[in-house]
Scaffold this active site. Structure first.
Site, short mmCIF file in Angstrom:
data_model
loop_
_atom_site.label_atom_id
_atom_site.label_comp_id
_atom_site.label_asym_id
_atom_site.label_seq_id
_atom_site.Cartn_x
_atom_site.Cartn_y
_atom_site.Cartn_z
N GLY A 46 0.69 -1.44 0.41
CA GLY A 46 -0.22 0.18 0.54
C GLY A 46 1.17 0.96 0.22
O GLY A 46 1.66 1.24 0.42
N GLN A 51 2.63 9.83 1.90
CA GLN A 51 4.36 9.50 1.81
C GLN A 51 5.27 10.02 0.45
O GLN A 51 6.21 9.74 1.09
CB GLN A 51 4.46 7.52 2.13
CG GLN A 51 3.17 7.55 3.66
CD GLN A 51 3.65 5.47 2.95
OE1 GLN A 51 2.17 5.83 2.20
NE2 GLN A 51 4.53 4.89 3.84
N CYS A 91 5.86 0.19 7.13
CA CYS A 91 5.60 1.33 7.11
C CYS A 91 7.42 1.16 5.75
O CYS A 91 8.42 1.71 6.32
CB CYS A 91 5.20 2.19 8.21
SG CYS A 91 4.96 3.89 7.12
N LEU A 92 6.35 1.80 4.83
CA LEU A 92 7.79 2.26 4.32
C LEU A 92 8.13 3.66 4.45
O LEU A 92 9.01 3.60 4.43
CB LEU A 92 7.76 2.31 2.54
CG LEU A 92 6.58 1.24 2.12
CD1 LEU A 92 6.22 1.50 0.47
CD2 LEU A 92 8.10 -0.28 1.94
N HIS A 133 -4.76 0.98 8.02
CA HIS A 133 -2.55 2.29 7.95
C HIS A 133 -2.96 3.17 6.77
O HIS A 133 -2.33 4.02 7.28
CB HIS A 133 -2.78 0.87 7.59
CG HIS A 133 -0.45 1.45 7.62
ND1 HIS A 133 0.25 0.97 8.01
CD2 HIS A 133 0.11 2.28 6.65
CE1 HIS A 133 1.10 0.76 8.00
NE2 HIS A 133 1.36 2.06 6.87
N GLU A 134 -3.56 3.01 5.36
CA GLU A 134 -3.36 3.96 4.71
C GLU A 134 -3.82 5.35 4.88
O GLU A 134 -3.34 6.25 4.96
CB GLU A 134 -3.69 3.62 3.34
CG GLU A 134 -2.91 2.43 2.49
CD GLU A 134 -1.29 2.88 3.01
OE1 GLU A 134 -0.73 1.96 3.34
OE2 GLU A 134 -0.03 3.48 3.04
N HIS A 137 -2.17 7.29 7.56
CA HIS A 137 -2.13 7.98 6.81
C HIS A 137 -1.81 9.48 6.19
O HIS A 137 -1.76 11.12 6.50
CB HIS A 137 -0.49 7.73 5.07
CG HIS A 137 0.23 6.82 5.74
ND1 HIS A 137 1.19 7.16 6.83
CD2 HIS A 137 0.58 5.63 5.01
CE1 HIS A 137 2.20 6.50 6.63
NE2 HIS A 137 1.83 5.49 5.68
O1 K2U Z 1 1.38 2.51 3.55
C1 K2U Z 1 3.53 1.82 3.85
O2 K2U Z 1 3.95 1.87 4.01
C2 K2U Z 1 2.10 0.50 3.51
C3 K2U Z 1 3.01 -0.84 3.94
C4 K2U Z 1 1.38 -1.09 4.97
C5 K2U Z 1 1.27 -2.34 4.97
C6 K2U Z 1 1.41 -2.10 6.24
C7 K2U Z 1 0.78 -2.98 6.93
C8 K2U Z 1 0.40 -3.53 7.36
C9 K2U Z 1 -0.27 -4.02 5.74
C10 K2U Z 1 -0.11 -3.44 4.80
C11 K2U Z 1 4.01 -1.46 3.07
O3 K2U Z 1 3.21 -1.96 2.24
S1 K2U Z 1 5.10 -2.35 4.47
C12 K2U Z 1 5.38 -3.78 3.89
C13 K2U Z 1 4.31 -4.80 4.52
C14 K2U Z 1 3.96 -5.21 3.42
C15 K2U Z 1 3.20 -6.54 4.11
C16 K2U Z 1 2.92 -6.87 4.84
C17 K2U Z 1 3.22 -6.21 5.78
C18 K2U Z 1 4.10 -4.96 5.68
ZN ZN Z 2 2.49 3.34 6.72
#
Ligand code: K2U
Ligand code: ZN
Length: 167
Positions: A46, A51, A91-92, A133-134, A137
């Site tokens: 996501g 971000q 989180c990225l 989560h998104e 943000h």
């Molecule tokens: O917002 C972001 O930084 C994207 C996150 C979204 C996310 C975080 C936690 C749980 C689900 C989605 C990134 O995708 S973080 C990398 C990731 C990938 C798979 C599962 C968990 C985290």
């Molecule tokens: Zn995030």
């Protein structure tokens, strides 16, 4: 298409509340495309416009195993929340930090697609976590803010130390 730089916590711009998108024009479509490319390359499941330092209410998500089911949501809003689940999140914008966060098990999110059509998505599990989560943000919230103050201080110190080492 372009890869976009991702803001890193605790950048204060991650705390800005995103504005609703009034007109879905070419610039919004190009942003969505660049966000999706950036998300796939990271890789992540996501990405919110906040971000990439664009404070408009736009998120992209692909939580599929096959990485070919892109969801692009304009002005997303959670209209139903149900149950509770605790998942390990990353989180990225907070690289290398993972911790458990409590979220609703099931959500219904209403949004506009890139054609301006009103849609809704019902989600459970990882997709429900990612949607929450998104949308956090877009409200200027990073997942670490759901953790204890002590953990947040330790995370900030760890990231500051990493930044000094890599500077
Ligand atoms: O917002 C972001 O930084 C994207 C996150 C979204 C996310 C975080 C936690 C749980 C689900 C989605 C990134 O995708 S973080 C990398 C990731 C990938 C798979 C599962 C968990 C985290
Ligand atoms: Zn995030």
């Amino acid at each position: 298409m372009s890869l976009l730089p991702i803001l890193r916590f605790p950048d204060p711009r991650l705390k800005k509340v995103a504005a609703p998108i009034e007109t879905i024009d070419g610039s919004v479509r190009r942003l969505a495309r660049d966000m999706a490319e950036t998300m796939y390359e990271a890789p992540g499941i996501g990405l919110a416009a906040t971000q990439v330092d664009v404070h408009r209410r736009l998120i992209v998500i692909d939580a599929s195993e096959t990485r070919d089911q892109l969801l692009t949501l304009v002005n997303p809003e959670i209209v139903e929340l149900e149950g509770l689940q605790v998942c390990e999140e990353g989180c990225l914008s907070v690289p290398g930090i993972y911790d458990k966060v409590g979220r609703a098990e099931r959500v219904v999110v209403r949004y506009l697609d890139l054609d301006g059509a009103q849609r809704s998505v019902e989600a459970v599990g990882l997709l429900a976590v990612c949607l929450q989560h998104e949308i956090d943000h877009l409200e200027g919230r990073v997942f670490v803010e759901h953790l204890s103050q002590l953990k947040q201080v330790r995370i900030k110190n760890k990231l500051a130390k990493q930044a000094r080492i890599t500077a």
